[in-house]
Design a protein around this motif. Structure first.
Motif, PDB file in Angstrom:
ATOM      1  N   VAL A 210       0.770  -1.207  -0.031  1.00 22.51           N
ATOM      2  CA  VAL A 210       0.047  -0.100  -0.004  1.00 22.51           C
ATOM      3  C   VAL A 210       0.964   1.312  -0.040  1.00 22.51           C
ATOM      4  O   VAL A 210       2.187   1.167   0.060  1.00 22.51           O
ATOM      5  CB  VAL A 210      -0.978  -0.017   1.023  1.00 22.51           C
ATOM      6  CG1 VAL A 210      -1.849  -1.042   1.112  1.00 22.51           C
ATOM      7  CG2 VAL A 210      -0.230  -0.163   2.368  1.00 22.51           C
ATOM      8  N   THR A 264      -4.359   2.577  -3.618  1.00 22.69           N
ATOM      9  CA  THR A 264      -4.482   2.655  -1.930  1.00 22.69           C
ATOM     10  C   THR A 264      -5.682   3.542  -1.984  1.00 22.69           C
ATOM     11  O   THR A 264      -6.758   3.454  -0.952  1.00 22.69           O
ATOM     12  CB  THR A 264      -3.293   3.151  -1.190  1.00 22.69           C
ATOM     13  OG1 THR A 264      -2.264   2.457  -1.648  1.00 22.69           O
ATOM     14  CG2 THR A 264      -3.731   3.489   0.047  1.00 22.69           C
ATOM     15  N   GLU A 265      -5.730   4.654  -2.831  1.00 21.82           N
ATOM     16  CA  GLU A 265      -6.972   5.727  -2.657  1.00 21.82           C
ATOM     17  C   GLU A 265      -8.125   4.846  -2.743  1.00 21.82           C
ATOM     18  O   GLU A 265      -9.202   5.010  -2.282  1.00 21.82           O
ATOM     19  CB  GLU A 265      -6.804   6.969  -3.554  1.00 21.82           C
ATOM     20  CG  GLU A 265      -7.930   7.938  -3.452  1.00 21.82           C
ATOM     21  CD  GLU A 265      -7.467   9.132  -4.550  1.00 21.82           C
ATOM     22  OE1 GLU A 265      -8.353  10.076  -4.163  1.00 21.82           O
ATOM     23  OE2 GLU A 265      -6.688   9.183  -5.216  1.00 21.82           O
ATOM     24  N   LEU A 267      -8.790   1.625  -2.401  1.00 17.17           N
ATOM     25  CA  LEU A 267      -9.114   1.029  -1.562  1.00 17.17           C
ATOM     26  C   LEU A 267      -9.923   1.560  -0.383  1.00 17.17           C
ATOM     27  O   LEU A 267     -11.050   1.138   0.050  1.00 17.17           O
ATOM     28  CB  LEU A 267      -7.880   0.263  -0.919  1.00 17.17           C
ATOM     29  CG  LEU A 267      -7.982  -0.535   0.174  1.00 17.17           C
ATOM     30  CD1 LEU A 267      -8.845  -1.754   0.014  1.00 17.17           C
ATOM     31  CD2 LEU A 267      -6.757  -0.777   0.667  1.00 17.17           C
ATOM     32  N   HIS A 268      -9.542   2.855  -0.165  1.00 14.65           N
ATOM     33  CA  HIS A 268      -9.838   3.643   1.139  1.00 14.65           C
ATOM     34  C   HIS A 268     -11.378   4.360   0.643  1.00 14.65           C
ATOM     35  O   HIS A 268     -12.166   4.386   1.692  1.00 14.65           O
ATOM     36  CB  HIS A 268      -8.798   4.658   1.481  1.00 14.65           C
ATOM     37  CG  HIS A 268      -7.524   4.241   2.511  1.00 14.65           C
ATOM     38  ND1 HIS A 268      -7.820   4.265   3.664  1.00 14.65           N
ATOM     39  CD2 HIS A 268      -6.775   3.467   1.893  1.00 14.65           C
ATOM     40  CE1 HIS A 268      -6.780   3.659   4.069  1.00 14.65           C
ATOM     41  NE2 HIS A 268      -6.194   3.176   3.126  1.00 14.65           N
ATOM     42  N   LYS A 269     -11.486   4.979  -0.599  1.00 16.70           N
ATOM     43  CA  LYS A 269     -12.644   5.896  -0.786  1.00 16.70           C
ATOM     44  C   LYS A 269     -13.407   4.754  -1.512  1.00 16.70           C
ATOM     45  O   LYS A 269     -14.844   5.330  -1.597  1.00 16.70           O
ATOM     46  CB  LYS A 269     -12.284   6.731  -1.990  1.00 16.70           C
ATOM     47  CG  LYS A 269     -11.337   7.716  -1.236  1.00 16.70           C
ATOM     48  CD  LYS A 269     -11.060   8.961  -2.023  1.00 16.70           C
ATOM     49  CE  LYS A 269     -10.205  10.272  -1.371  1.00 16.70           C
ATOM     50  NZ  LYS A 269      -9.925  11.214  -1.890  1.00 16.70           N
ATOM     51  N   ILE A 272     -13.513   0.024   0.951  1.00 16.30           N
ATOM     52  CA  ILE A 272     -13.766  -0.179   2.329  1.00 16.30           C
ATOM     53  C   ILE A 272     -15.279   0.617   2.591  1.00 16.30           C
ATOM     54  O   ILE A 272     -16.161  -0.287   3.345  1.00 16.30           O
ATOM     55  CB  ILE A 272     -12.703   0.583   3.052  1.00 16.30           C
ATOM     56  CG1 ILE A 272     -11.393  -0.054   3.208  1.00 16.30           C
ATOM     57  CG2 ILE A 272     -13.194   1.049   4.564  1.00 16.30           C
ATOM     58  CD1 ILE A 272     -10.068   0.581   3.760  1.00 16.30           C
ATOM     59  N   VAL A 301     -10.111  -6.589   1.562  1.00 14.56           N
ATOM     60  CA  VAL A 301      -9.849  -5.648   2.693  1.00 14.56           C
ATOM     61  C   VAL A 301      -8.969  -6.392   3.710  1.00 14.56           C
ATOM     62  O   VAL A 301      -9.338  -7.427   4.276  1.00 14.56           O
ATOM     63  CB  VAL A 301     -11.041  -5.212   3.271  1.00 14.56           C
ATOM     64  CG1 VAL A 301     -10.859  -4.151   4.416  1.00 14.56           C
ATOM     65  CG2 VAL A 301     -11.964  -4.144   2.240  1.00 14.56           C
ATOM     66  N   TYR A 305      -7.600  -2.812   8.370  1.00 17.01           N
ATOM     67  CA  TYR A 305      -8.607  -1.885   8.458  1.00 17.01           C
ATOM     68  C   TYR A 305      -9.967  -2.100   9.133  1.00 17.01           C
ATOM     69  O   TYR A 305     -10.677  -1.377   8.853  1.00 17.01           O
ATOM     70  CB  TYR A 305      -9.015  -1.618   6.850  1.00 17.01           C
ATOM     71  CG  TYR A 305      -7.538  -1.344   6.102  1.00 17.01           C
ATOM     72  CD1 TYR A 305      -6.885   0.063   6.243  1.00 17.01           C
ATOM     73  CD2 TYR A 305      -7.150  -2.090   4.970  1.00 17.01           C
ATOM     74  CE1 TYR A 305      -5.896   0.269   5.666  1.00 17.01           C
ATOM     75  CE2 TYR A 305      -6.177  -1.716   4.333  1.00 17.01           C
ATOM     76  CZ  TYR A 305      -5.353  -0.639   4.538  1.00 17.01           C
ATOM     77  OH  TYR A 305      -4.395  -0.125   3.828  1.00 17.01           O
ATOM     78  N   LEU A 308     -11.438   1.210  10.432  1.00 14.29           N
ATOM     79  CA  LEU A 308     -11.745   2.153   9.260  1.00 14.29           C
ATOM     80  C   LEU A 308     -13.038   1.741   8.865  1.00 14.29           C
ATOM     81  O   LEU A 308     -13.945   2.473   8.627  1.00 14.29           O
ATOM     82  CB  LEU A 308     -10.794   2.388   8.027  1.00 14.29           C
ATOM     83  CG  LEU A 308      -9.584   3.002   8.230  1.00 14.29           C
ATOM     84  CD1 LEU A 308      -8.765   2.916   7.163  1.00 14.29           C
ATOM     85  CD2 LEU A 308      -9.949   4.401   9.008  1.00 14.29           C
ATOM     86  N   GLN A 312     -17.274   3.377   9.821  1.00 18.50           N
ATOM     87  CA  GLN A 312     -18.256   3.829   8.693  1.00 18.50           C
ATOM     88  C   GLN A 312     -19.513   2.895   8.716  1.00 18.50           C
ATOM     89  O   GLN A 312     -20.503   3.059   8.122  1.00 18.50           O
ATOM     90  CB  GLN A 312     -17.583   3.339   7.462  1.00 18.50           C
ATOM     91  CG  GLN A 312     -16.492   4.638   7.220  1.00 18.50           C
ATOM     92  CD  GLN A 312     -15.849   4.343   5.709  1.00 18.50           C
ATOM     93  OE1 GLN A 312     -16.476   4.419   4.900  1.00 18.50           O
ATOM     94  NE2 GLN A 312     -14.299   4.276   5.701  1.00 18.50           N
ATOM     95  N   GLN A 389      -6.030   1.861  12.556  1.00 14.54           N
ATOM     96  CA  GLN A 389      -6.688   3.243  12.546  1.00 14.54           C
ATOM     97  C   GLN A 389      -8.019   3.519  12.418  1.00 14.54           C
ATOM     98  O   GLN A 389      -8.957   2.781  11.695  1.00 14.54           O
ATOM     99  CB  GLN A 389      -5.909   3.844  11.050  1.00 14.54           C
ATOM    100  CG  GLN A 389      -6.376   5.204  10.784  1.00 14.54           C
ATOM    101  CD  GLN A 389      -6.166   5.601   9.201  1.00 14.54           C
ATOM    102  OE1 GLN A 389      -5.180   4.709   8.372  1.00 14.54           O
ATOM    103  NE2 GLN A 389      -6.189   6.826   8.731  1.00 14.54           N
TER     104      GLN A 389
END
Length: 680
Positions: A210, A264-265, A267-269, A272, A301, A305, A308, A312, A389
């Motif tokens: 990542v 990575t972006e 994955l996060h936006k 996840i 995932v 995480y 995170l 959400q 995190q």
């Protein structure tokens, strides 16, 4: 018949693999326990002596016994800031990378058997000894990039095939004036064994990292993207993006890093939040049927995480279960560190002091006292924040006492107890276990645990999913044979089939998106008469790899047998769209059409199937260097398009002299299009 021959050969292979893997695991567990229990004992007092002649930079002390190489997963060279916890995770990456290459089923590649042995706070990697040495290396590097090899065209071609399936980006490594192009991470080694077979070893960095975090020491060496994420991502990624292997290639290196940052972006936006939304919609029944960790992995995932996702999720039950998972993992690592510290202090092979340390720590986790509140505040809280995190809200962090702010009251502690016991491989006596899991009042004291409650510190063993898959396949075959011999009402046959499903389920724990395992589960469920379950497993197999024609074909045959004819034809046609030369699909689809009254069209398909088989035999004749469909471990089919892509990337050509043999009949393609656009 050919299908019977293939089935019998598959059964023979899986039977042999099942027997071999059981012997391997027994030896790994037996010798691994001895090696770990004597980890801090002086060398001259050890039962099994370490091997000084076996090299390797990051593997720690090594042992060789009964044809198995053992090495400690410790940070002996300070690669991860001295963290043995991270070193243990890297050992897990090693197994995951090996399974990834094994599961793509490239004929001609060979692999070691492997298991991870967890005991008394330590982790050992156990691997079968291969017929290789420092002179058999022909691919990759074993000296940190000083010398890089790629000198065997066949292995280079096979690695291209594997990279296409894993979605790994071929890239230049080394120096601009003496580079090699590899289709894997540079330190994955390929060997031409002394038995003339091609072997792969060293799989810890198979997948891309990542985006690096400056606060994490060498994060690119232990924080990777999941294989499920990589396979479904829109572009191939470079596993060496942040390493020194590619640092001298200017804009090319910059592009590798940019791709990783974009992934990575994504994955996060995207990934996840989608998982969090999916978990939010689960009801109580669905939560009981799924394994949360498997669900995370199947969606690509990583468990790091968990926090995170929890932040959400709006479903309070799911939020609490995610919290239990995070706390369990934090306490597991605290327990391991304390036991390791005790062993290093005593330098003796004694279990009793380690048991005392475990019971003392459990009392701090589950007891009700001021000392327990301090432990939660000073040890568990900072670990939750640093390991996961976003795991805690500001309100949860600031609450005092910290534990009460998490909602972890006496009535809920049994959930933490059950999960922690499983993760830490702790066995309690039945009476004690029943008390702690069914009586919430058991924890309403300062020290709920006594040394007499703890029955054993068990040896944890993780092994390749192909081992469990092989065991499940053999059980499934036995169950089907008993069903045929005795009758469908035979409870013995059903019992064996359920045991097979349990084995398949175990295999999915380490590789939740393995299409072969899901197909075998579907077949077992079909023979149990659980039609809806079988459909669920087939659909998951398709979701795992939408480009595999074999899955659609098997699903179509199943649907035909349960008389869902319209859906069956859709899947027959989808399989043929993906591979028009799939002779067994053409044959079976022809039989399907014949039963539906389309005799003329069925005859065309029979003829085309016959021509496909003829062309296949012609290609497999002596002197032809194509890759056949048989692997030494499993039966696989390599798609023609993958051969073409790999050959193109390799600068070679594919024989285009044979025209495409089979096409979907035009009339049925219209039906297919109509059905796809309708309510189906």
């Amino acid at each position: 018949r050919k299908s019977d021959t293939i089935a019998n050969e598959r059964l023979r292979i899986y039977s042999e693999l099942s027997n071999l893997s059981q012997d391997f695991c027994t030896n790994a567990k037996t010798y691994g326990r001895i090696i770990i229990s004597e980890a801090e004992v002086p060398i001259h007092l050890k039962t099994i002596k370490p091997c000084d002649h076996i090299g390797g930079y990051a593997g720690g002390t090594k042992y060789l016994v009964s044809g198995i190489l053992f090495k400690f997963a410790v940070d002996s060279n300070n690669l991860y800031g001295g963290s043995d916890t991270i070193a243990s995770k890297v050992a897990g990456h090693e197994m995951r990378g090996l399974m990834a290459y094994l599961n793509v089923g490239i004929q001609g590649l060979h692999f070691p058997l492997m298991a991870l042995v967890d005991f008394m706070g330590f982790r050992l990697i156990a691997m079968s000894v291969l017929p290789i040495n420092d002179k058999t290396l022909i691919y990759g590097t074993s000296d940190g990039g000083k010398t890089i090899y790629n000198q065997n065209k066949k292995l280079d071609y096979l690695m291209h095939l594997a990279a296409l399936k894993l979605n790994i980006k071929p890239h230049r490594v080394g120096k601009p004036d003496s580079f090699k192009t590899l289709s894997s991470c540079a330190d994955l080694e390929g060997h031409y064994g002394t038995d003339d077979r091609l072997y792969l070893i060293d799989f810890s960095r198979v997948f891309p990292p990542v985006k690096t975090d400056p606060k994490i020491i060498n994060g690119h060496l232990h924080q990777y993207l999941r294989p499920e994420f990589c396979r479904l991502y829109s572009k191939p990624l470079c596993p060496d993006a942040y390493s020194g292997f590619v640092s001298d290639f200017g804009t090319e290196t910059t592009d590798h890093i940019k791709d990783i940052e974009e992934a990575t972006e994504h994955l996060h936006k995207r990934v996840i939040p989608a998982l969090a939304k999916e978990l939010t919609t689960l009801n109580e029944k669905s939560l009981k049927e799924i394994k949360l960790t498997n669900h995370f992995h199947s969606r690509g995932v990583n468990l790091r995480y968990l926090g995170l996702v929890r932040r959400q999720v709006t479903n309070q039950v799911v939020k609490f279960l995610l919290l239990i998972e995070m706390i369990s993992r934090v306490v597991k690592h605290i327990l391991r560190e304390k036991v390791r510290g005790t062993m290093r202090k005593l330098k003796q092979s004694l279990e009793q002091p380690c048991r005392e340390v475990i019971v003392s720590c459990l009392n701090l986790v589950f007891g009700s006292s001021h000392e327990c509140d301090v432990f939660w505040c000073n040890f568990i809280r900072p670990r939750l924040i640093s390991s996961f995190q976003g795991s805690l809200t500001d309100d949860e962090i600031c609450r005092s006492p910290f534990r009460n702010g998490l909602g972890l009251v006496e009535g809920q502690k049994h959930l933490l107890f059950k999960r922690l016991s499983k993760l830490s491989h702790l066995s309690f006596y039945p009476t004690s276990e029943h008390e702690f899991t069914h009586n919430p009042r058991s924890f309403e004291c300062a020290q709920p645990f006594d040394e007499t409650d703890l029955e054993a510190m068990d040896v944890g063993l993780r092994y390749l999913n192909i081992m469990t898959l092989a065991q499940g396949y053999v059980l499934k075959h036995k169950g089907i044979m008993r069903d045929v011999t005795v009758g469908s009402s035979d409870e013995n046959a059903k019992r064996v089939l359920r045991l097979a499903i349990e084995k398949f389920d175990d295999a999915l724990t380490s590789s939740p998106a393995d299409k072969r395992t899901l197909r075998e589960m579907a077949d077992a469920a079909h023979h149990l008469g659980e039609i809806e379950k079988a459909i669920e497993y087939y659909r998951k197999a398709i979701e795992a790899d939408p480009s595999d024609p074999n899955t659609y074909f098997k699903y179509a045959v199943f649907l035909e047998e349960v008389e869902r004819f319209r859906e069956a034809e859709i899947n027959f046609l989808t399989a043929l769209e993906l591979n028009p030369n799939q002779d067994h699909c053409l044959q079976r689809y022809g039989y399907f059409l014949e039963q539906q009254g389309f005799v003329d069209m069925a005859e065309q398909l029979y003829f085309r199937a016959s021509r496909c088989r003829f062309q296949k035999k012609k290609k497999e004749s002596p002197g032809n260097s194509n890759i056949s469909s048989h692997s030494s471990v499993m039966i696989v089919v390599t798609e023609e398009k993958d051969h073409a892509k790999a050959a193109s990337a390799n600068g070679s050509k594919i024989d285009q002299s044979t025209p495409k043999i089979a096409e979907i009949p035009p009339g049925h393609k219209k039906i297919f299009t109509r059905w796809r656009s309708s309510d189906l």
